[in-house]
Scaffold this motif. Structure first.
Motif, PDB file in Angstrom:
ATOM      1  N   ARG A 170     -52.360  33.379 -29.738  1.00  0.00           N
ATOM      2  CA  ARG A 170     -51.097  32.709 -29.418  1.00  0.00           C
ATOM      3  C   ARG A 170     -51.142  32.161 -27.986  1.00  0.00           C
ATOM      4  N   PRO A 171     -50.874  30.869 -27.813  1.00  0.00           N
ATOM      5  CA  PRO A 171     -50.860  30.314 -26.453  1.00  0.00           C
ATOM      6  C   PRO A 171     -49.660  30.829 -25.655  1.00  0.00           C
ATOM      7  N   PHE A 172     -49.715  30.650 -24.352  1.00  0.00           N
ATOM      8  CA  PHE A 172     -48.616  31.058 -23.471  1.00  0.00           C
ATOM      9  C   PHE A 172     -47.636  29.905 -23.250  1.00  0.00           C
ATOM     10  N   VAL A 173     -48.142  28.771 -22.788  1.00  0.00           N
ATOM     11  CA  VAL A 173     -47.273  27.642 -22.439  1.00  0.00           C
ATOM     12  C   VAL A 173     -47.499  26.445 -23.361  1.00  0.00           C
ATOM     13  N   ILE A 174     -48.747  26.135 -23.643  1.00  0.00           N
ATOM     14  CA  ILE A 174     -49.016  24.978 -24.499  1.00  0.00           C
ATOM     15  C   ILE A 174     -48.492  25.244 -25.909  1.00  0.00           C
TER      16      ILE A 174
ATOM     17  N   ALA B  85     -52.378  29.247 -16.633  1.00  0.00           N
ATOM     18  CA  ALA B  85     -53.132  28.004 -16.822  1.00  0.00           C
ATOM     19  C   ALA B  85     -54.545  28.306 -17.304  1.00  0.00           C
ATOM     20  N   ILE B  86     -55.164  29.318 -16.732  1.00  0.00           N
ATOM     21  CA  ILE B  86     -56.520  29.710 -17.138  1.00  0.00           C
ATOM     22  C   ILE B  86     -56.531  30.190 -18.590  1.00  0.00           C
ATOM     23  N   ALA B  87     -55.583  31.048 -18.942  1.00  0.00           N
ATOM     24  CA  ALA B  87     -55.548  31.610 -20.297  1.00  0.00           C
ATOM     25  C   ALA B  87     -55.366  30.523 -21.348  1.00  0.00           C
ATOM     26  N   ASP B  88     -54.430  29.619 -21.117  1.00  0.00           N
ATOM     27  CA  ASP B  88     -54.238  28.528 -22.076  1.00  0.00           C
ATOM     28  C   ASP B  88     -55.426  27.570 -22.059  1.00  0.00           C
ATOM     29  N   GLY B  89     -56.073  27.440 -20.889  1.00  0.00           N
ATOM     30  CA  GLY B  89     -57.267  26.607 -20.801  1.00  0.00           C
ATOM     31  C   GLY B  89     -58.378  27.114 -21.705  1.00  0.00           C
ATOM     32  N   PHE B  90     -58.571  28.417 -21.750  1.00  0.00           N
ATOM     33  CA  PHE B  90     -59.604  28.979 -22.619  1.00  0.00           C
ATOM     34  C   PHE B  90     -59.254  28.799 -24.094  1.00  0.00           C
ATOM     35  N   ILE B  91     -57.992  28.951 -24.433  1.00  0.00           N
ATOM     36  CA  ILE B  91     -57.584  28.761 -25.831  1.00  0.00           C
ATOM     37  C   ILE B  91     -57.861  27.328 -26.266  1.00  0.00           C
ATOM     38  N   SER B  92     -57.510  26.374 -25.405  1.00  0.00           N
ATOM     39  CA  SER B  92     -57.725  24.961 -25.701  1.00  0.00           C
ATOM     40  C   SER B  92     -59.211  24.626 -25.777  1.00  0.00           C
ATOM     41  N   CYS B  93     -59.986  25.109 -24.827  1.00  0.00           N
ATOM     42  CA  CYS B  93     -61.410  24.807 -24.778  1.00  0.00           C
ATOM     43  C   CYS B  93     -62.154  25.416 -25.965  1.00  0.00           C
ATOM     44  N   TRP B  94     -61.859  26.669 -26.269  1.00  0.00           N
ATOM     45  CA  TRP B  94     -62.559  27.333 -27.375  1.00  0.00           C
ATOM     46  C   TRP B  94     -62.214  26.709 -28.722  1.00  0.00           C
ATOM     47  N   ASP B  95     -61.008  26.146 -28.824  1.00  0.00           N
ATOM     48  CA  ASP B  95     -60.642  25.413 -30.032  1.00  0.00           C
ATOM     49  C   ASP B  95     -61.612  24.255 -30.246  1.00  0.00           C
ATOM     50  N   GLU B  96     -61.924  23.542 -29.155  1.00  0.00           N
ATOM     51  CA  GLU B  96     -62.849  22.414 -29.252  1.00  0.00           C
ATOM     52  C   GLU B  96     -64.295  22.873 -29.432  1.00  0.00           C
ATOM     53  N   LYS B  97     -64.687  23.936 -28.756  1.00  0.00           N
ATOM     54  CA  LYS B  97     -66.076  24.399 -28.830  1.00  0.00           C
ATOM     55  C   LYS B  97     -66.517  24.656 -30.267  1.00  0.00           C
TER      56      LYS B  97
ATOM     57  N   SER C  14     -59.499  36.289 -19.458  1.00  0.00           N
ATOM     58  CA  SER C  14     -58.314  35.501 -19.094  1.00  0.00           C
ATOM     59  C   SER C  14     -57.046  36.154 -19.634  1.00  0.00           C
ATOM     60  N   ARG C  15     -57.124  36.746 -20.787  1.00  0.00           N
ATOM     61  CA  ARG C  15     -55.978  37.460 -21.378  1.00  0.00           C
ATOM     62  C   ARG C  15     -55.639  38.689 -20.549  1.00  0.00           C
ATOM     63  N   ILE C  16     -56.665  39.376 -20.056  1.00  0.00           N
ATOM     64  CA  ILE C  16     -56.453  40.589 -19.264  1.00  0.00           C
ATOM     65  C   ILE C  16     -55.764  40.262 -17.941  1.00  0.00           C
ATOM     66  N   PHE C  17     -56.050  39.108 -17.380  1.00  0.00           N
ATOM     67  CA  PHE C  17     -55.372  38.699 -16.151  1.00  0.00           C
ATOM     68  C   PHE C  17     -53.917  38.298 -16.416  1.00  0.00           C
ATOM     69  N   ALA C  18     -53.675  37.605 -17.521  1.00  0.00           N
ATOM     70  CA  ALA C  18     -52.370  36.972 -17.727  1.00  0.00           C
ATOM     71  C   ALA C  18     -51.230  37.963 -17.940  1.00  0.00           C
ATOM     72  N   TYR C  19     -51.372  38.885 -18.893  1.00  0.00           N
ATOM     73  CA  TYR C  19     -50.238  39.738 -19.245  1.00  0.00           C
ATOM     74  C   TYR C  19     -49.737  40.616 -18.096  1.00  0.00           C
ATOM     75  N   PRO C  20     -50.592  41.303 -17.350  1.00  0.00           N
ATOM     76  CA  PRO C  20     -50.084  42.123 -16.244  1.00  0.00           C
ATOM     77  C   PRO C  20     -49.373  41.306 -15.172  1.00  0.00           C
ATOM     78  N   ASN C  21     -49.875  40.091 -14.908  1.00  0.00           N
ATOM     79  CA  ASN C  21     -49.210  39.255 -13.908  1.00  0.00           C
ATOM     80  C   ASN C  21     -47.839  38.792 -14.394  1.00  0.00           C
ATOM     81  N   VAL C  22     -47.736  38.453 -15.672  1.00  0.00           N
ATOM     82  CA  VAL C  22     -46.427  38.058 -16.216  1.00  0.00           C
ATOM     83  C   VAL C  22     -45.447  39.220 -16.109  1.00  0.00           C
ATOM     84  N   GLY C  23     -45.893  40.426 -16.456  1.00  0.00           N
ATOM     85  CA  GLY C  23     -45.009  41.588 -16.361  1.00  0.00           C
ATOM     86  C   GLY C  23     -44.497  41.813 -14.956  1.00  0.00           C
ATOM     87  N   ALA C  24     -45.407  41.715 -13.977  1.00  0.00           N
ATOM     88  CA  ALA C  24     -44.995  41.890 -12.585  1.00  0.00           C
ATOM     89  C   ALA C  24     -44.042  40.787 -12.157  1.00  0.00           C
TER      90      ALA C  24
END
Length: 441
Positions: A200-204, A310-322, A53-63
């Motif tokens: 570090r989260p992106f939006v949350i 949304a996916i990247a922050d979703g994983f951060i939130s979910c893994w916190d609970e896991k 999810s991290r690998i998807f997020a940063y390149p898309n933000v840059g573009a």
């Protein structure tokens, strides 16, 4: 003297010819191809779902940032994403093609985030040769700006605590508490990414902003709510397997499996079958939505960016609970208390049960996509066709998210609470992302 004048004139003529060449055109399909290449390499490298999810997020933000710099319909994410500052201003004396620069940034950042850099480099070099031949001046100016933005992104990216988590201790299994997660067959892998809540989260605001309600209290007493959830997984599994491999429930489970860690044992040999991650599946759905609506390049990049955040922050939130609830998987309890020969339809992934990661990120991604394309967006999902699975059709992104969630029960790898509360956790997080990001005017 005459010869020198002729040479100078010839040089000016050559420069003039290059400047008069057709501008380089970047289409949505060019961007899809870059995203697909990244997905392909991630499958090859076997990245965990959170890391992917991290690998998807940063390149898309840059573009997206380069897109927003030149398109008044879109807003910069600087100041909206945690710790993210404005990208460098472009040199107005240069012939910068912003679409091209955005794609170059995407490719360069992607290359830095994966292991098999040569695979991205080969893809990049073939495009560079084509673009240079088409219009060298425009290509060089655009490339220089794209790479400058990529360097800016790397400085921000390097502060997200990812590198620090690489050296943190492995997860310690608590063998004294019967409610705690235990490694599962066949590979009995260590818990994956136990420190992902430190990213570090992106939006949350923080990893624990969307803490779900706890699962039913652990108890293997037959009248307890928790035992009933364990028994339900067992009974559903037996019911659908009795129908055979053609059952709808098994088809759903396999379609949404998205487990990059599936291990296959043949005699004394164990090897992995490579698949996309849950986030990659939703990135594939983002591509489908873009293509089905003939979205232009700007909307295509916007779609990928919002979905990946949304996916990247979703994983951060979910893994916190896991790793807070650290709940044991159905397979372990069913084998110990109910049926020692039982196996789930899907292979249990290597991390704690609660909440369901696929449920959380599906709920989050569905909200991001719904905010762009509407609630009644019907689509045929062919994301899993390359892995031998048929197309499935959905009436909306939210319906797809609900099916992704229940697939985890059909697969025998999650209890009901994890999928129902998980998809709601993701939905709330996705709505927060939508409400707190101003990406369009």
């Amino acid at each position: 003297m005459k010869a020198r004048i002729i040479i100078v004139a010839a040089l000016f003529a050559l420069i003039g010819c290059d400047q008069n060449k057709e501008p380089i055109t970047i289409t949505p399909e060019d961007y899809h191809a870059s995203v697909d290449k990244v997905t392909e390499v991630m499958i090859h490298d076997i990245f965990s779902p959170p890391v992917a999810s991290r690998i998807f997020a940063y390149p898309n933000v840059g573009a997206f940032e380069i897109l927003a710099k030149n398109n008044p319909d879109y807003n910069s994410l600087a100041g909206q994403l945690t710790g993210f500052e404005p990208i460098p201003e472009p040199d107005t004396t240069k012939t910068i093609n912003f679409d091209l620069a955005a794609l170059i940034t995407h490719i360069d950042l992607s290359k830095r985030l994966i292991f098999s850099e040569d695979r991205i480099a080969s893809f990049r070099d073939s495009l560079y040769a084509k673009w240079e031949k088409t219009n060298k001046v425009e290509f060089e100016d655009s490339k220089n700006y794209g790479l400058e933005v990529a360097e800016h992104m790397v400085k921000w990216m390097d502060k997200d605590n990812y590198k620090q988590t690489r050296t943190m201790p492995k997860f310690t299994v608590d063998t004294d508490d019967p409610s705690r997660w235990q490694p599962t067959p066949p590979a009995y892998m260590d818990g994956i990414e136990p420190h992902w809540n430190k990213i570090r989260p992106f939006v949350i605001d923080s990893s624990n902003q969307f803490v779900p309600s706890p699962p039913p209290p652990f108890s293997m007493e037959e009248d307890s709510d928790f035992y009933k959830e364990v028994k339900e997984v067992y009974e559903i599994s037996n019911e659908i397997t009795d129908k055979g491999d053609e059952s709808e429930e098994i088809a759903i489970a396999k379609f949404w499996d998205c487990n990059p860690y599936v291990s296959v044992t043949r005699g004394h040999l164990m090897f992995a079958t490579k698949k996309i991650t849950p986030g990659a599946h939703w990135i594939g759905i983002a591509k489908i939505a873009s293509r089905n609506t003939n979205a232009d390049l700007a909307k295509t990049i916007h779609t990928y960016t919002k979905t990946s955040l949304a996916i990247a922050d979703g994983f951060i939130s979910c893994w916190d609970e896991k790793y807070r609830s650290n709940l044991i998987r159905p397979e372990t309890l069913i084998n110990e208390y109910i049926d020692d020969s039982w196996e789930p339809v899907l292979q249990t992934p290597p991390f704690p049960e609660y909440t369901s990661g696929h449920s959380v990120v599906s709920g989050a991604a569905a909200e991001a996509l719904t905010s762009i394309y509407g609630d009644n967006f019907a689509f045929d999902d062919d994301t899993e066709v390359p892995y031998g699975l048929p197309v499935r059709s959905f009436t909306s992104f939210r319906q797809a998210a609900e099916e992704a969630a229940i697939s985890r029960m059909y697969g025998g790898i999650h209890y009901r609470a994890a999928v129902e509360i998980g998809v709601n956790q993701g939905r709330k997080l996705g709505q927060f992302v939508v409400e707190n990001l101003s990406m369009t005017n």
